[in-house]
Motif scaffolding. Structure first.
Motif, PDB file in Angstrom:
ATOM      1  N   UNK A   1      21.845  44.722  53.787  1.00 21.91           N
ATOM      2  CA  UNK A   1      22.909  43.787  53.457  1.00 21.91           C
ATOM      3  C   UNK A   1      23.626  44.192  52.174  1.00 21.91           C
ATOM      4  N   UNK A   2      22.873  44.614  51.153  1.00 23.00           N
ATOM      5  CA  UNK A   2      23.465  44.945  49.859  1.00 23.00           C
ATOM      6  C   UNK A   2      24.375  46.164  49.930  1.00 23.00           C
ATOM      7  N   UNK A   3      24.218  46.983  50.974  1.00 13.12           N
ATOM      8  CA  UNK A   3      25.070  48.162  51.129  1.00 13.12           C
ATOM      9  C   UNK A   3      26.213  47.926  52.113  1.00 13.12           C
ATOM     10  N   UNK A   4      26.295  46.740  52.673  1.00 18.42           N
ATOM     11  CA  UNK A   4      27.346  46.415  53.634  1.00 18.42           C
ATOM     12  C   UNK A   4      28.691  46.320  52.911  1.00 18.42           C
ATOM     13  N   UNK A   5      29.712  47.068  53.353  1.00 19.18           N
ATOM     14  CA  UNK A   5      31.030  47.015  52.684  1.00 19.18           C
ATOM     15  C   UNK A   5      31.618  45.609  52.634  1.00 19.18           C
ATOM     16  N   UNK A   6      31.387  44.823  53.678  1.00 23.77           N
ATOM     17  CA  UNK A   6      31.912  43.454  53.692  1.00 23.77           C
ATOM     18  C   UNK A   6      31.255  42.626  52.591  1.00 23.77           C
ATOM     19  N   UNK A   7      29.954  42.798  52.442  1.00 24.23           N
ATOM     20  CA  UNK A   7      29.238  42.059  51.399  1.00 24.23           C
ATOM     21  C   UNK A   7      29.709  42.487  50.011  1.00 24.23           C
ATOM     22  N   UNK A   8      29.839  43.794  49.814  1.00 24.75           N
ATOM     23  CA  UNK A   8      30.285  44.307  48.510  1.00 24.75           C
ATOM     24  C   UNK A   8      31.681  43.787  48.183  1.00 24.75           C
ATOM     25  N   UNK A   9      32.577  43.837  49.178  1.00 24.78           N
ATOM     26  CA  UNK A   9      33.940  43.354  48.970  1.00 24.78           C
ATOM     27  C   UNK A   9      33.950  41.863  48.643  1.00 24.78           C
ATOM     28  N   UNK A  10      33.113  41.096  49.332  1.00 19.70           N
ATOM     29  CA  UNK A  10      33.079  39.649  49.087  1.00 19.70           C
ATOM     30  C   UNK A  10      32.559  39.336  47.685  1.00 19.70           C
ATOM     31  N   UNK A  11      31.566  40.098  47.224  1.00 15.47           N
ATOM     32  CA  UNK A  11      31.033  39.889  45.870  1.00 15.47           C
ATOM     33  C   UNK A  11      32.100  40.206  44.826  1.00 15.47           C
ATOM     34  N   UNK A  12      32.793  41.336  45.021  1.00 18.45           N
ATOM     35  CA  UNK A  12      33.863  41.710  44.084  1.00 18.45           C
ATOM     36  C   UNK A  12      34.965  40.652  44.097  1.00 18.45           C
ATOM     37  N   UNK A  13      35.311  40.195  45.297  1.00 15.92           N
ATOM     38  CA  UNK A  13      36.361  39.188  45.413  1.00 15.92           C
ATOM     39  C   UNK A  13      35.988  37.871  44.757  1.00 15.92           C
ATOM     40  N   UNK A  14      34.759  37.413  44.993  1.00 21.66           N
ATOM     41  CA  UNK A  14      34.311  36.162  44.381  1.00 21.66           C
ATOM     42  C   UNK A  14      34.267  36.283  42.860  1.00 21.66           C
ATOM     43  N   UNK A  15      33.781  37.420  42.374  1.00 18.47           N
ATOM     44  CA  UNK A  15      33.715  37.632  40.924  1.00 18.47           C
ATOM     45  C   UNK A  15      35.116  37.644  40.315  1.00 18.47           C
ATOM     46  N   UNK A  16      36.051  38.271  41.017  1.00 19.07           N
ATOM     47  CA  UNK A  16      37.433  38.317  40.530  1.00 19.07           C
ATOM     48  C   UNK A  16      38.036  36.919  40.474  1.00 19.07           C
ATOM     49  N   UNK A  17      37.731  36.111  41.481  1.00 17.99           N
ATOM     50  CA  UNK A  17      38.237  34.732  41.492  1.00 17.99           C
ATOM     51  C   UNK A  17      37.712  33.946  40.293  1.00 17.99           C
ATOM     52  N   UNK A  18      36.432  34.137  39.988  1.00 17.74           N
ATOM     53  CA  UNK A  18      35.836  33.443  38.838  1.00 17.74           C
ATOM     54  C   UNK A  18      36.510  33.885  37.546  1.00 17.74           C
ATOM     55  N   UNK A  19      36.742  35.191  37.411  1.00 19.42           N
ATOM     56  CA  UNK A  19      37.371  35.719  36.190  1.00 19.42           C
ATOM     57  C   UNK A  19      38.800  35.195  36.045  1.00 19.42           C
ATOM     58  N   UNK A  20      39.574  35.228  37.136  1.00 16.69           N
ATOM     59  CA  UNK A  20      40.946  34.726  37.086  1.00 16.69           C
ATOM     60  C   UNK A  20      40.971  33.238  36.736  1.00 16.69           C
ATOM     61  N   UNK A  21      40.042  32.491  37.326  1.00 16.87           N
ATOM     62  CA  UNK A  21      39.996  31.050  37.043  1.00 16.87           C
ATOM     63  C   UNK A  21      39.668  30.787  35.574  1.00 16.87           C
ATOM     64  N   UNK A  22      38.714  31.540  35.029  1.00 12.56           N
ATOM     65  CA  UNK A  22      38.343  31.358  33.626  1.00 12.56           C
ATOM     66  C   UNK A  22      39.508  31.708  32.705  1.00 12.56           C
ATOM     67  N   UNK A  23      40.177  32.822  32.984  1.00  7.11           N
ATOM     68  CA  UNK A  23      41.311  33.224  32.149  1.00  7.11           C
ATOM     69  C   UNK A  23      42.414  32.179  32.198  1.00  7.11           C
ATOM     70  N   UNK A  24      42.676  31.672  33.394  1.00  5.18           N
ATOM     71  CA  UNK A  24      43.735  30.672  33.548  1.00  5.18           C
ATOM     72  C   UNK A  24      43.362  29.370  32.839  1.00  5.18           C
ATOM     73  N   UNK A  25      42.080  29.009  32.920  1.00  4.37           N
ATOM     74  CA  UNK A  25      41.628  27.776  32.277  1.00  4.37           C
ATOM     75  C   UNK A  25      41.676  27.892  30.754  1.00  4.37           C
ATOM     76  N   UNK A  26      41.274  29.048  30.248  1.00  9.45           N
ATOM     77  CA  UNK A  26      41.275  29.259  28.799  1.00  9.45           C
ATOM     78  C   UNK A  26      42.700  29.253  28.249  1.00  9.45           C
ATOM     79  N   UNK A  27      43.620  29.924  28.967  1.00 15.07           N
ATOM     80  CA  UNK A  27      45.007  29.992  28.501  1.00 15.07           C
ATOM     81  C   UNK A  27      45.725  28.659  28.648  1.00 15.07           C
ATOM     82  N   UNK A  28      45.302  27.866  29.644  1.00 10.69           N
ATOM     83  CA  UNK A  28      45.981  26.599  29.962  1.00 10.69           C
ATOM     84  C   UNK A  28      47.472  26.827  30.151  1.00 10.69           C
ATOM     85  N   UNK A  29      47.784  27.930  30.790  1.00  9.91           N
ATOM     86  CA  UNK A  29      49.190  28.296  30.976  1.00  9.91           C
ATOM     87  C   UNK A  29      49.800  27.510  32.129  1.00  9.91           C
TER      88      UNK A  29
END
Length: 315
Positions: A1-29
């Motif tokens: 499972x950990x080597x599955x491209x779909x799983x890897x892509x989903x982890x990267x995508x979820x992490x990116x969403x968290x980072x974007x949300x945090x940046x947006x929340x901190x900036x309050x733009x």
């Protein structure tokens, strides 16, 4: 499972969403781009991709819950450090339930659905079982050594384990302990020369689907009418019903001596089970991750309605 491209892509995508949300929340733009406007939708899509990867690869959801708990905790700590109440409240709302579910599922109980009819007639395909994760010792992963409460499986237990040849969990009946000699003659099991007690119940006729492998290696199926003998079998402190097909596997070719730290398991549907008499072989002690305690639901297919008429403790 950990080597599955779909799983890897989903982890990267979820992490990116968290980072974007945090940046947006901190900036309050007040300025919004596509991602910030649709962050929840995008995260949901990546989450569905992750669940799909877990499903097709028979992955362990506990790993995802563990990773999710860590991420939510780190985000919570970032919110505390920078003093952002919005991040604190949101991340705390995720961290607490995810962590509690992780603890419950990893160390106490885990649901498991039976994928085949190898445990008929007592347990059938589609049954949802509650697996007691601390029956044989606490561990984070499904396999590996227990670090607390190292109880050993007992004769007759309905055990859930990872077979050596396949990463998918199996459920079987524990028949033999380390050092035991197991012999099967005309479907009668002998442990160290002593027959397991059994009592004939009745005979029934039914139609089953048999799988065959032809000379080319292709698997074909065929429906056939068979006569089935049902027996009460008593092993250890468990009494249960086994199912034997007349004319199938009249006698196994040899006797098995179970090596140290390994166990011998069989399905209650004796002539239609991939167990220690076939590909599964001996099961290492570290591969057990729980005992099936209760049946809480039966859901035979995605288009079927689940039902609860068979709910109860497993023998």
């Amino acid at each position: 499972m950990l080597s599955d491209p779909i799983f890897i892509l989903s982890v990267i995508g979820m992490s990116s969403c968290v980072i974007f949300w945090m940046k947006d929340t901190i900036k309050s733009s007040e300025e919004e781009n596509f991602i910030t406007r649709n962050i929840s939708t995008v995260a949901t899509l990546f989450g569905l991709m992750m669940l799909y990867s877990i499903f097709i690869n028979a992955g362990d959801l506990g790993i995802i819950l563990f990773i999710g708990s860590i991420i939510a905790f780190l985000v919570l700590m970032v919110g505390v450090v920078i003093g952002n109440s919005s991040i604190i409240q949101t991340s705390r709302g995720y961290f607490i339930p995810i962590f509690l579910i992780f603890v419950l599922r990893t160390f106490i109980y885990e649901p498991y659905q039976i994928p085949s009819g190898s445990m008929l007639p007592g347990l059938q395909k589609g049954d949802f079982l509650v697996v007691n994760k601390n029956s044989y010792g606490l561990k984070v992963n499904r396999t590996g050594k227990s670090f607390v409460i190292k109880n050993d499986p007992e004769y007759g237990d309905v055990v859930v384990f990872i077979p050596p040849h396949n990463p998918v969990p199996y459920v079987k009946r524990l028949i033999g302990m380390p050092g035991d000699s197991v012999r099967i003659i005309n479907k009668q099991i002998f442990i160290n020369g002593k027959a397991i007690s059994r009592e004939f119940i009745e005979t029934e006729t039914t139609t089953i689907t048999k799988r065959y492998r032809d000379s080319s290696g292709n698997i074909t199926t065929r429906d056939m009418d068979v006569t089935i003998d049902l027996y009460y079998e008593e092993h250890g402190n468990k009494k249960y019903i086994t199912r034997n097909i007349r004319g199938e596997n009249i006698q196994y070719p040899s006797e098995w001596t179970i090596p140290s730290n390994h166990y011998f398991v069989m399905g209650d549907n004796r002539d239609n089970s991939n167990d220690s008499t076939k590909d599964v072989g001996f099961v290492p002690r570290d591969n057990f991750f729980g005992e099936a305690d209760y049946l809480f639901m039966t859901w035979e297919c995605w288009t079927c309605m689940p039902y609860f008429s068979r709910v109860g403790k497993i023998n």
